[in-house]
Motif scaffolding. Structure first.
Motif, PDB file in Angstrom:
ATOM      1  N   VAL A 131       0.511   6.777  -2.927  1.00  0.00           N
ATOM      2  CA  VAL A 131       2.329   7.315  -3.268  1.00  0.00           C
ATOM      3  C   VAL A 131       1.742   9.223  -3.340  1.00  0.00           C
ATOM      4  CG1 VAL A 131       2.890   7.917  -5.849  1.00  0.00           C
ATOM      5  CG2 VAL A 131       2.300   5.830  -4.976  1.00  0.00           C
ATOM      6  N   PRO A 132       2.304   9.715  -2.811  1.00  0.00           N
ATOM      7  CA  PRO A 132       2.002  10.894  -3.044  1.00  0.00           C
ATOM      8  C   PRO A 132       1.914  12.198  -4.445  1.00  0.00           C
ATOM      9  CG  PRO A 132       3.619  10.945  -1.253  1.00  0.00           C
ATOM     10  CD  PRO A 132       3.047   9.460  -2.119  1.00  0.00           C
ATOM     11  N   ASP A 182       7.856  10.032 -11.019  1.00  0.00           N
ATOM     12  CA  ASP A 182       8.753  10.035  -9.778  1.00  0.00           C
ATOM     13  C   ASP A 182       8.706   9.774  -8.864  1.00  0.00           C
ATOM     14  OD1 ASP A 182      10.457  10.678 -12.691  1.00  0.00           O
ATOM     15  OD2 ASP A 182       9.697  13.042 -12.394  1.00  0.00           O
ATOM     16  N   GLN A 183       7.122  10.087  -8.125  1.00  0.00           N
ATOM     17  CA  GLN A 183       7.240  10.550  -6.911  1.00  0.00           C
ATOM     18  C   GLN A 183       7.009   8.381  -5.661  1.00  0.00           C
ATOM     19  OE1 GLN A 183       6.644  12.048  -3.344  1.00  0.00           O
ATOM     20  NE2 GLN A 183       7.551  13.472  -5.378  1.00  0.00           N
ATOM     21  N   THR A 184       6.894   7.700  -6.791  1.00  0.00           N
ATOM     22  CA  THR A 184       6.714   6.822  -6.290  1.00  0.00           C
ATOM     23  C   THR A 184       8.309   5.714  -6.373  1.00  0.00           C
ATOM     24  OG1 THR A 184       4.869   5.903  -7.995  1.00  0.00           O
ATOM     25  CG2 THR A 184       6.502   4.417  -7.629  1.00  0.00           C
ATOM     26  N   GLN A 185       9.085   6.962  -6.975  1.00  0.00           N
ATOM     27  CA  GLN A 185      10.008   5.674  -8.121  1.00  0.00           C
ATOM     28  C   GLN A 185      11.139   6.389  -6.538  1.00  0.00           C
ATOM     29  OE1 GLN A 185      11.365   7.519 -12.017  1.00  0.00           O
ATOM     30  NE2 GLN A 185      12.812   4.520 -11.776  1.00  0.00           N
ATOM     31  N   SER A 186      10.736   7.376  -5.918  1.00  0.00           N
ATOM     32  CA  SER A 186      11.815   7.833  -4.828  1.00  0.00           C
ATOM     33  C   SER A 186      11.182   6.694  -3.331  1.00  0.00           C
ATOM     34  CB  SER A 186      10.777   9.839  -4.894  1.00  0.00           C
ATOM     35  OG  SER A 186      11.357   9.854  -3.349  1.00  0.00           O
ATOM     36  N   GLY A 242      -2.834  14.833  -1.523  1.00  0.00           N
ATOM     37  CA  GLY A 242      -4.002  13.920  -2.354  1.00  0.00           C
ATOM     38  C   GLY A 242      -2.925  12.863  -2.784  1.00  0.00           C
ATOM     39  N   GLN A 243      -3.033  11.705  -3.112  1.00  0.00           N
ATOM     40  CA  GLN A 243      -2.468  10.253  -3.708  1.00  0.00           C
ATOM     41  C   GLN A 243      -2.920  10.167  -5.072  1.00  0.00           C
ATOM     42  OE1 GLN A 243      -3.090   8.061  -0.087  1.00  0.00           O
ATOM     43  NE2 GLN A 243      -1.309   9.001   0.749  1.00  0.00           N
ATOM     44  N   SER A 259       1.002  -1.529   0.362  1.00  0.00           N
ATOM     45  CA  SER A 259       0.019   0.155   0.259  1.00  0.00           C
ATOM     46  C   SER A 259       1.108   1.242   0.027  1.00  0.00           C
ATOM     47  CB  SER A 259      -0.914  -0.057   1.203  1.00  0.00           C
ATOM     48  OG  SER A 259      -0.079  -0.362   2.618  1.00  0.00           O
ATOM     49  N   GLY A 260       2.034   1.415   0.747  1.00  0.00           N
ATOM     50  CA  GLY A 260       2.642   2.699   0.665  1.00  0.00           C
ATOM     51  C   GLY A 260       3.256   2.794  -0.614  1.00  0.00           C
ATOM     52  N   LEU A 261       3.564   1.465  -0.762  1.00  0.00           N
ATOM     53  CA  LEU A 261       4.788   1.119  -2.080  1.00  0.00           C
ATOM     54  C   LEU A 261       4.579   2.165  -3.676  1.00  0.00           C
ATOM     55  CD1 LEU A 261       7.227  -1.437  -1.278  1.00  0.00           C
ATOM     56  CD2 LEU A 261       7.865   0.589  -1.084  1.00  0.00           C
ATOM     57  N   PHE A 262       3.518   0.726  -3.806  1.00  0.00           N
ATOM     58  CA  PHE A 262       2.694   1.604  -5.096  1.00  0.00           C
ATOM     59  C   PHE A 262       1.196   2.246  -5.271  1.00  0.00           C
ATOM     60  CE2 PHE A 262       4.803  -2.413  -4.896  1.00  0.00           C
ATOM     61  CZ  PHE A 262       5.473  -2.413  -5.475  1.00  0.00           C
TER      62      PHE A 262
END
Length: 408
Positions: free
Chosen positions: A186-187, A328-332, A292-293, A180-183
């Motif tokens: 995402v902010p 980019d946020q996901t990769q971060s 938002g996410q 949930s936090g990884l995928f």
């Protein structure tokens, strides 16, 4: 005192049995190298053996837990590296799609590739460890935490908890991160705010990179904004900003913020900066929303929809730019998790080394307490064997002593 023949027999037999028992115990010490085989051999030493054995068993179990945790964490790290590689490909395709020279068939081809990437990402998110347990399901027992619905929407059916392994007394290490936090969570945007262009815009304005440039100013004003801002353009690139309630945004002097935008420039106020390109038409707007996410699967789906919708180059550029921000946020997030995994693996390595050293110490202590001195044991074996032989010879003589022998 009257000495009977039966009494002498019994005494001799008892002596030989005791000597045989002692000889057998000594033979066992010589053979096994262990001095304490039963508690009666050395009650105090036996207590120490039990305590040391418990400590060694606990350390062995912790070492086994560390081995399992290492395997699981290395699998997770490898999977996240693959996820990053897949997202790099998606980002590259998104940048290619913004190229205004592409035909509709070219864009549809890119959309098809992004669809394959989305399917691959779902597969990676459902990766299992060596025991068949999902890596990213949290503590849930489901084998496939990411489910694709009939409408193509990906949902998460795991939980938000992290798996842990006990690797020491009072020491636990995270061995699995929830998907949930990884995928999913995402902010949006740059992590602080997200931007978007108005659907009714008619100019060629494209919103580019944006960021918080003054955190103190941003934090002190975002709550008062009512959830976001709207930037409205007039003629000649002039602009003004209003909060979510439609009230003009004021600067520190109490004057309405605003100015004139030039192609390739940026707009800054309340601690944020928004880079733009192109020329806005009078009445065009740009929105700024707080928080938002957006999950990464929706991001890829949005990219596919934009490429298949036949929108204008300007609209496509804005839509793809927003999705690139989400990538980019996901990769971060993934990079931060990889750093955390590296720290956990380092902890496990140090802990495993400590247990190896302690195991040597405890095994040595156990040998000192329960181990037999080979020189002493062999010497005792020789003496006890000679004593038994002597007893047997005496018994052979005693059994011949009877009244009948005397009468003869």
């Amino acid at each position: 005192m009257r000495l009977s023949t039966s009494w002498m027999y019994q005494q001799s037999l008892t002596t030989m049995l005791n000597q045989q028992s002692a000889l057998a115990a000594t033979q066992n010490q010589v053979t096994t190298g262990v001095r304490i085989n039963v508690a009666s051999d050395d009650p105090a030493g036996a207590g120490q053996v039990v305590s040391l054995s418990h400590v060694i068993a606990a350390n062995t179990q912790y070492s086994n837990n560390i081995d399992s945790a290492n395997t699981r964490l290395n699998t997770e790290a490898s999977t996240l590296t693959s996820v990053n590689s897949v997202l790099d490909s998606a980002r590259t395709l998104a940048l290619q799609a913004i190229n205004g020279t592409l035909s509709d068939s070219d864009r549809k081809s890119i959309a098809s590739q992004l669809g394959q990437i989305r399917d691959q990402l779902v597969q990676l998110a459902n990766t299992t460890d060596s025991n068949g347990n999902a890596l990213f399901a949290g503590t849930s027992t489901t084998r496939a935490p990411f489910q694709v619905g009939t409408n193509g929407v990906v949902s998460y059916v795991g939980n938000d908890d992290s798996q842990h392994a006990s690797v020491g007394s009072g020491l636990q290490v995270v061995t699995g991160d929830a998907g949930s936090g990884l995928f999913m969570n995402v902010p949006a945007g740059n992590g602080s705010f997200a931007t978007g262009v108005g659907s009714a815009n008619t100019g060629t304005l494209v919103v580019g990179a944006n960021s918080v440039t003054d955190l103190a100013a941003w934090n002190s004003t975002k709550a008062a904004s009512g959830g976001g801002y709207t930037i409205t353009f007039g003629t000649g690139g002039s602009w003004t900003a209003a909060d979510a309630n439609g009230n003009p945004v004021l600067d520190s002097s109490g004057n309405p913020v605003g100015g004139t935008y030039q192609d390739g420039g940026s707009i800054s106020f309340n601690g944020m900066s928004i880079a733009m390109s192109g020329t806005p038409a009078a009445g065009d707007t740009v929105s700024v929303t707080n928080g938002g996410q957006q999950d990464i699967f929706t991001t890829l789906s949005n990219m596919i929809s934009s490429l298949q919708s036949g929108t204008t180059d300007t609209q496509l550029a804005n839509q793809m730019s927003r999705q690139i921000e989400s990538i980019d946020q996901t990769q971060s997030t993934i990079s931060a998790t990889q750093v955390a995994i590296g720290g956990r693996l380092n902890t496990l390595t140090q802990q495993q080394g400590a247990y190896q050293d302690l195991n040597v110490t405890y095994q040595s202590a156990l040998t000192d307490v329960a181990g037999a001195d080979p020189y002493t044991a062999i010497s005792n074996l020789s003496l006890q064997s000679a004593a038994l032989q002597a007893s047997q010879q005496v018994f052979a003589q005693v059994k011949q002593m009877s009244l009948f022998n005397y009468l003869k």
